[in-house]
Design a protein around this motif. Structure first.
Motif, PDB file in Angstrom:
ATOM      1  N   ASP A 117       0.809  -1.207   0.000  1.00 30.35           N
ATOM      2  CA  ASP A 117       0.000   0.000   0.000  1.00 30.35           C
ATOM      3  C   ASP A 117       0.850   1.268   0.000  1.00 30.35           C
ATOM      4  O   ASP A 117       0.443   2.302  -0.539  1.00 30.35           O
ATOM      5  N   SER A 118       2.047   1.184   0.586  1.00 34.01           N
ATOM      6  CA  SER A 118       2.920   2.363   0.640  1.00 34.01           C
ATOM      7  C   SER A 118       3.331   2.813  -0.761  1.00 34.01           C
ATOM      8  O   SER A 118       3.555   4.010  -0.988  1.00 34.01           O
TER       9      SER A 118
ATOM     10  N   LYS B  29      -8.338   1.656   0.032  1.00 32.47           N
ATOM     11  CA  LYS B  29      -9.536   2.080  -0.705  1.00 32.47           C
ATOM     12  C   LYS B  29      -9.529   3.584  -0.967  1.00 32.47           C
ATOM     13  O   LYS B  29      -9.833   4.035  -2.078  1.00 32.47           O
ATOM     14  N   ARG B  30      -9.200   4.359   0.042  1.00 29.61           N
ATOM     15  CA  ARG B  30      -9.202   5.809  -0.135  1.00 29.61           C
ATOM     16  C   ARG B  30      -8.052   6.272  -1.024  1.00 29.61           C
ATOM     17  O   ARG B  30      -8.177   7.236  -1.781  1.00 29.61           O
ATOM     18  N   ILE B  31      -6.902   5.599  -0.928  1.00 25.94           N
ATOM     19  CA  ILE B  31      -5.774   5.936  -1.804  1.00 25.94           C
ATOM     20  C   ILE B  31      -6.158   5.683  -3.267  1.00 25.94           C
ATOM     21  O   ILE B  31      -5.940   6.529  -4.142  1.00 25.94           O
ATOM     22  N   ILE B  32      -6.747   4.516  -3.504  1.00 31.66           N
ATOM     23  CA  ILE B  32      -7.152   4.170  -4.867  1.00 31.66           C
ATOM     24  C   ILE B  32      -8.204   5.146  -5.373  1.00 31.66           C
ATOM     25  O   ILE B  32      -8.158   5.591  -6.529  1.00 31.66           O
TER      26      ILE B  32
ATOM     27  N   ASN C 161      -4.457   7.723   5.433  1.00 31.54           N
ATOM     28  CA  ASN C 161      -3.536   6.784   6.055  1.00 31.54           C
ATOM     29  C   ASN C 161      -2.857   5.908   5.017  1.00 31.54           C
ATOM     30  O   ASN C 161      -3.480   5.488   4.028  1.00 31.54           O
ATOM     31  N   ILE C 162      -1.606   5.596   5.251  1.00 29.75           N
ATOM     32  CA  ILE C 162      -0.815   4.819   4.302  1.00 29.75           C
ATOM     33  C   ILE C 162      -1.388   3.424   4.088  1.00 29.75           C
ATOM     34  O   ILE C 162      -1.157   2.781   3.065  1.00 29.75           O
TER      35      ILE C 162
END
Length: 320
Positions: free
Chosen positions: A136-137, A160-163, A155-156
């Motif tokens: 994920d990082s 889901k939110r990063i994507i 958060n690292i």
């Protein structure tokens, strides 16, 4: 006509639950949870979820509403909690939002712009493959390259939110932080009153440590094992929560139980510190130092009288 809304917030383990029930009885209120972990079924001990026999006959909402592998966004919370606030006001009762998840609170008190950008399934799958391969990082670093502001708030481990943030940028050419440039525009639909509990940092940390010990005694390890036995994958966002990811590491033999407990305590203390920092951004919040009161009842009576006066002065029905 504005709706009444009382919000009681504070860091983890400070004692919001017991106090909120006492206040709800005095104020003829119903409680809406603002805890992003207590929404999950089966996850009780590790989230310090209130038990039915502890609710004191006070109606509670948005607890145990989804399964660990279900998706529940901040936009979902905003929709559900806003409707509940209206419904509770219609009954001439006081909606009391209680919790410590900052984004949930902000979704109610600020005009957050939840963009309607449609999903791009092909790109999502590409990102999932990258995350599975490199972690994920790696995705978080990609986000920082295009949207540094969002990368600081996501958060690292929140894949889901990063994507979603990368997807929005891919589809529109605009970052989520640009879409949310009105993040701090205050809502004006409520007669709003917010209180945040605080206390001496060392005392708070001691409460957190004791809570973690209690969780272990009550069977947190068995709870986590039971969730895994149901077939839920450890990579789920729900199982990345404090208390769950550490116990999974222990169950997989990566660390000892004592090390897991220490990590849970440290993670919880760090989380409490982040919560307090988050809440200090909102100047509308009235801060209450628990150490200024002799006992629980003096604290509860003070808040009750204060809140009652606030809403009486608003000339709204529902509080006597």
């Amino acid at each position: 006509m504005r709706e009444n809304l009382f919000i009681l917030i504070g860091p983890t383990a400070i004692g919001k639950t017991e106090l909120s029930i006492n206040l709800a009885k005095k104020l003829d209120g119903e409680i809406i949870s603002a805890d992003s972990m207590q929404i999950y079924k089966y996850m009780d001990i590790g989230t310090a979820k209130i038990k039915v026999n502890e609710m004191g006959c006070i109606t509670h909402y948005l607890i145990d509403i989804i399964y660990p592998d279900d998706e529940y966004t901040v936009a979902n919370y905003q929709r559900d909690a806003s409707k509940l606030i209206t419904d509770i006001n219609m009954k001439n009762k006081l909606p009391i939002v209680v919790g410590g998840t900052g984004l949930y609170i902000n979704s109610l008190v600020y005009n957050l712009n939840f963009t309607k950008v449609p999903p791009n399934d092909v790109y999502r799958q590409e990102l999932e493959v990258l995350a599975d391969s490199y972690g994920d990082s790696y995705l978080h670093d990609k986000l920082a390259e295009v949207d540094l502001e969002s990368s600081k708030t996501i958060n690292i481990n929140d894949r889901k939110r990063i994507i979603r943030a990368l997807e929005v940028y891919k589809v529109t050419g605009k970052t989520i932080s640009e879409y949310n440039k009105d993040f701090r525009r205050e809502v004006d639909k409520y007669n709003l009153y917010m209180m945040c509990l605080n206390m001496d940092r060392r005392k708070l940390y001691d409460r957190i440590n004791r809570r973690v010990d209690t969780m272990i005694e009550e069977g947190l390890v068995d709870e986590v094992q039971s969730i895994l036995n149901r077939g839920y994958n450890k990579s789920l966002i729900s199982l990345k929560g404090i208390g769950y990811k550490e116990i999974i590491m222990y169950l997989e033999g990566d660390i000892t139980l004592d090390e897991a407990i220490d990590k849970i305590k440290q993670g919880s203390r760090n989380y409490a510190k982040r919560q307090l920092t988050w809440f200090r951004r909102d100047t509308r919040i009235k801060w209450i130092n628990k150490d200024d009161f002799e006992d629980f009842y003096e604290l509860s009576n003070y808040i009750y009288n204060h809140v009652k006066d606030i809403f009486n002065n608003s000339n709204k029905e529902g509080l006597k």
